[in-house]
Design an enzyme around this catalytic site. Structure first.
Site, PDB file in Angstrom:
ATOM      1  N   CYS A   1       0.602  -1.353   0.002  1.00  0.00           N
ATOM      2  CA  CYS A   1       0.041  -0.099  -0.006  1.00  0.00           C
ATOM      3  C   CYS A   1       0.794   1.227   0.035  1.00  0.00           C
ATOM      4  O   CYS A   1       0.144   2.186  -0.578  1.00  0.00           O
ATOM      5  CB  CYS A   1      -0.992  -0.088   1.291  1.00  0.00           C
ATOM      6  SG  CYS A   1      -0.471  -0.486   2.875  1.00  0.00           S
TER       7      CYS A   1
ATOM      8  N   GLU B   1      -9.054 -17.106  10.669  1.00  0.00           N
ATOM      9  CA  GLU B   1      -7.803 -16.653   9.881  1.00  0.00           C
ATOM     10  C   GLU B   1      -6.438 -16.998  10.674  1.00  0.00           C
ATOM     11  O   GLU B   1      -5.569 -17.359   9.922  1.00  0.00           O
ATOM     12  CB  GLU B   1      -7.836 -14.947   9.931  1.00  0.00           C
ATOM     13  CG  GLU B   1      -8.734 -14.442   9.170  1.00  0.00           C
ATOM     14  CD  GLU B   1      -8.365 -14.165   7.910  1.00  0.00           C
ATOM     15  OE1 GLU B   1      -7.088 -14.606   7.449  1.00  0.00           O
ATOM     16  OE2 GLU B   1      -9.238 -13.412   7.020  1.00  0.00           O
TER      17      GLU B   1
ATOM     18  N   ARG C   1      -1.749   6.383   8.222  1.00  0.00           N
ATOM     19  CA  ARG C   1      -1.992   6.706   6.765  1.00  0.00           C
ATOM     20  C   ARG C   1      -1.430   8.122   6.255  1.00  0.00           C
ATOM     21  O   ARG C   1      -0.829   8.113   5.115  1.00  0.00           O
ATOM     22  CB  ARG C   1      -3.133   6.360   5.925  1.00  0.00           C
ATOM     23  CG  ARG C   1      -3.862   5.011   6.052  1.00  0.00           C
ATOM     24  CD  ARG C   1      -5.067   4.624   5.579  1.00  0.00           C
ATOM     25  NE  ARG C   1      -5.245   3.105   6.146  1.00  0.00           N
ATOM     26  CZ  ARG C   1      -6.658   2.735   5.868  1.00  0.00           C
ATOM     27  NH1 ARG C   1      -7.505   3.520   5.268  1.00  0.00           N
ATOM     28  NH2 ARG C   1      -6.611   1.310   6.312  1.00  0.00           N
TER      29      ARG C   1
ATOM     30  N   TYR D   1       4.215   2.832  19.179  1.00  0.00           N
ATOM     31  CA  TYR D   1       4.685   4.092  19.197  1.00  0.00           C
ATOM     32  C   TYR D   1       5.539   4.599  20.504  1.00  0.00           C
ATOM     33  O   TYR D   1       6.028   5.632  20.381  1.00  0.00           O
ATOM     34  CB  TYR D   1       3.734   4.828  18.263  1.00  0.00           C
ATOM     35  CG  TYR D   1       3.575   4.539  17.094  1.00  0.00           C
ATOM     36  CD1 TYR D   1       4.225   4.416  16.007  1.00  0.00           C
ATOM     37  CD2 TYR D   1       2.217   4.001  16.943  1.00  0.00           C
ATOM     38  CE1 TYR D   1       3.750   4.035  14.582  1.00  0.00           C
ATOM     39  CE2 TYR D   1       1.704   3.456  15.833  1.00  0.00           C
ATOM     40  CZ  TYR D   1       2.736   3.432  14.604  1.00  0.00           C
ATOM     41  OH  TYR D   1       2.278   2.911  13.265  1.00  0.00           O
TER      42      TYR D   1
ATOM     43  N   SER E   1      -1.705   3.403  15.304  1.00  0.00           N
ATOM     44  CA  SER E   1      -1.517   4.796  15.277  1.00  0.00           C
ATOM     45  C   SER E   1      -2.592   5.907  15.799  1.00  0.00           C
ATOM     46  O   SER E   1      -2.361   6.817  16.581  1.00  0.00           O
ATOM     47  CB  SER E   1      -1.415   5.517  13.841  1.00  0.00           C
ATOM     48  OG  SER E   1      -2.511   5.319  13.229  1.00  0.00           O
TER      49      SER E   1
ATOM     50  N   LYS F   1      -4.614  -6.776  15.161  1.00  0.00           N
ATOM     51  CA  LYS F   1      -4.520  -5.575  15.308  1.00  0.00           C
ATOM     52  C   LYS F   1      -5.811  -4.778  14.549  1.00  0.00           C
ATOM     53  O   LYS F   1      -6.457  -5.376  13.864  1.00  0.00           O
ATOM     54  CB  LYS F   1      -3.609  -5.105  13.823  1.00  0.00           C
ATOM     55  CG  LYS F   1      -3.482  -3.864  13.418  1.00  0.00           C
ATOM     56  CD  LYS F   1      -2.345  -3.767  12.263  1.00  0.00           C
ATOM     57  CE  LYS F   1      -2.431  -2.299  11.921  1.00  0.00           C
ATOM     58  NZ  LYS F   1      -1.626  -2.217  10.501  1.00  0.00           N
TER      59      LYS F   1
ATOM     60  N   LYS G   1      -6.431  -8.758  11.149  1.00  0.00           N
ATOM     61  CA  LYS G   1      -6.302  -7.288  10.912  1.00  0.00           C
ATOM     62  C   LYS G   1      -7.806  -6.894  10.399  1.00  0.00           C
ATOM     63  O   LYS G   1      -8.291  -7.246   9.492  1.00  0.00           O
ATOM     64  CB  LYS G   1      -5.209  -7.004  10.116  1.00  0.00           C
ATOM     65  CG  LYS G   1      -5.137  -5.758   9.711  1.00  0.00           C
ATOM     66  CD  LYS G   1      -3.730  -5.220   8.738  1.00  0.00           C
ATOM     67  CE  LYS G   1      -3.949  -3.692   8.431  1.00  0.00           C
ATOM     68  NZ  LYS G   1      -2.694  -3.424   7.326  1.00  0.00           N
TER      69      LYS G   1
HETATM   70  C1  PBG Z   1      -0.493  -1.272   5.902  1.00  0.00           C
HETATM   71  C2  PBG Z   1      -0.713  -1.202   7.309  1.00  0.00           C
HETATM   72  C3  PBG Z   1      -1.511  -0.341   8.134  1.00  0.00           C
HETATM   73  C4  PBG Z   1      -1.089  -0.241   9.327  1.00  0.00           C
HETATM   74  C5  PBG Z   1       0.329  -0.959   9.262  1.00  0.00           C
HETATM   75  N1  PBG Z   1       0.547  -1.538   8.076  1.00  0.00           N
HETATM   76  C6  PBG Z   1      -2.766   0.607   7.917  1.00  0.00           C
HETATM   77  C7  PBG Z   1      -3.644   0.152   6.495  1.00  0.00           C
HETATM   78  O1  PBG Z   1      -4.238  -0.989   6.485  1.00  0.00           O
HETATM   79  O2  PBG Z   1      -3.813   0.989   5.988  1.00  0.00           O
HETATM   80  C8  PBG Z   1      -1.640   0.412  10.498  1.00  0.00           C
HETATM   81  C9  PBG Z   1      -0.724   0.706  11.648  1.00  0.00           C
HETATM   82  C10 PBG Z   1      -1.220   1.751  12.517  1.00  0.00           C
HETATM   83  O3  PBG Z   1      -2.071   2.398  12.328  1.00  0.00           O
HETATM   84  O4  PBG Z   1      -0.240   2.292  13.341  1.00  0.00           O
HETATM   85  N2  PBG Z   1      -0.832  -2.738   5.454  1.00  0.00           N
HETATM   86 ZN    ZN Z   2      -1.041  -2.759   3.120  1.00  0.00          ZN
END
Ligand code: PBG
Ligand code: ZN
Length: 327
Positions: A121, A236, A208, A316, A277, A251, A198
């Site tokens: 991504c 999963e 993002r 973090y 985040s 997550k 996830k």
């Molecule tokens: C993308 C990815 C994401 C996070 C880690 N790897 C977010 C998403 O699916 O857009 C999120 C981490 C965070 O929010 O701290 N594969």
């Molecule tokens: Zn991704």
């Protein structure tokens, strides 16, 4: 009638409370996420994540040394490439930003465990975690072509020195595909930490911003899990275990404590929780306003992930937590 059973007896002294405490947080549990960008001497603070920066590789290396000196065993690397395209070239290129960062960190701090987030991504022009037909604006990610790309990403990351591969795109069969790719390339000893359960979560918003990976159209709900489901999380993780995952991740963490608990019961693999985040942003915002005691809230939250069943925590807050733990 006075009570016979008095749990308060064991709460009368701090030492006594310490003796009977069932769970503990240690620096060994922590994994610190880092965002690598091109350039030199770059440190851009992420607006929605005070204290978190996009860092050029020279700065990542400095940061890695600090993290190691604090006793934190591991980092996870995300990359923001100079250019994005439909094939996510920056994700699997040998000179990709994460590949270069991994090599530089391993050279400077060989004993720090470097995880690489394995996804597309940050590198696709459309911001989705997988491959899309050119011109397809529906956001319908094609599963199996994505697996081929993910293999390439994982192998290039391992070649660059990454110690652990952490696929996060929620594609069906991605653990098996990556395992086969790594094995064929001679990386039988590189473990896979799968982002196994996830969820499609609004808590990823600030990430993002940091990773510049917001989808240009559509959303991630056709590959990430629906927040209403918990039995599906077990399905999963069972698939990922069968495909050869070495560690499992849940997550986000805070709103999914029940899932952390269930995953821990359902498997014997190490379980990681990603304190994402948006969870960080909420705590920081309240703390900066003086509305909460940041240290106490963070330490309580991290300890609670342990109590729920997490063996490892991606956060973090890792550097602060290590300091508060007395590193
Ligand atoms: C993308 C990815 C994401 C996070 C880690 N790897 C977010 C998403 O699916 O857009 C999120 C981490 C965070 O929010 O701290 N594969
Ligand atoms: Zn991704």
């Amino acid at each position: 009638m006075f009570p016979t059973h008095r749990p308060r007896r064991l709460r009368t002294h701090p030492q006594l409370r310490r003796m009977v405490r069932e769970n503990a947080l240690t620096t060994s549990d922590l994994i610190y996420p880092l965002f690598a960008v091109p350039g030199e001497s770059v440190a851009n603070e992420v607006k929605s994540m005070p204290g978190v920066y996009q860092l050029s590789i020279d700065k990542i290396v400095e940061e890695a040394k600090q993290v190691y000196d604090l006793g934190i065993p591991s980092i996870i690397l995300f990359g923001i490439p100079a250019d994005k395209d439909i094939d996510a070239t920056g994700a699997w290129h040998d000179c990709g930003i994460v590949q270069k960062a991994a090599t530089a960190v391993k050279e400077a701090v060989p004993d720090l465990i470097v995880m690489a987030d394995t996804c597309l991504c940050e590198y696709t022009s459309h911001g989705h975690c997988g491959f899309l037909e050119v011109g397809d604006l529906s956001g319908r990610v094609l599963n199996d072509p994505t697996l081929e790309l993910l293999k390439k990403v994982a192998v290039s990351q391992a070649k660059a020195g990454a110690d652990i591969i952490a696929p996060s795109g929620m594609m069906d069969g991605f653990v098996a595909a990556i395992r086969a790719g790594l094995d064929d390339a001679g990386f039988q000893d590189i473990p896979i930490m799968s982002y196994a359960a996830k969820y499609a979560s609004a808590y990823y918003g600030p990430f993002r911003d940091a990773a510049e990976s917001t989808p240009q159209f559509g959303d991630r709900r056709t590959y990430q899990m629906d927040p209403g489901n918990s039995r599906e999380a077990i399905k999963e993780i069972e698939l990922d275990i069968a495909e050869g995952a070495d560690m499992l991740m849940v997550k986000p963490a805070l709103a999914y404590m029940d899932i952390i608990h269930q995953v821990k019961q359902a498997s014997n693999l190490p379980v990681a929780a990603y304190n994402v985040s948006g969870e960080y942003a909420m705590v920081k915002a309240a703390a900066l306003n003086g509305w909460i005691d940041e240290e106490r809230v963070v330490m309580e939250t991290l300890l609670s992930f342990k109590r729920a069943g997490a063996d490892l925590i991606l956060t973090y807050h890792a550097k602060d937590a290590a300091r508060w733990l007395g590193a």
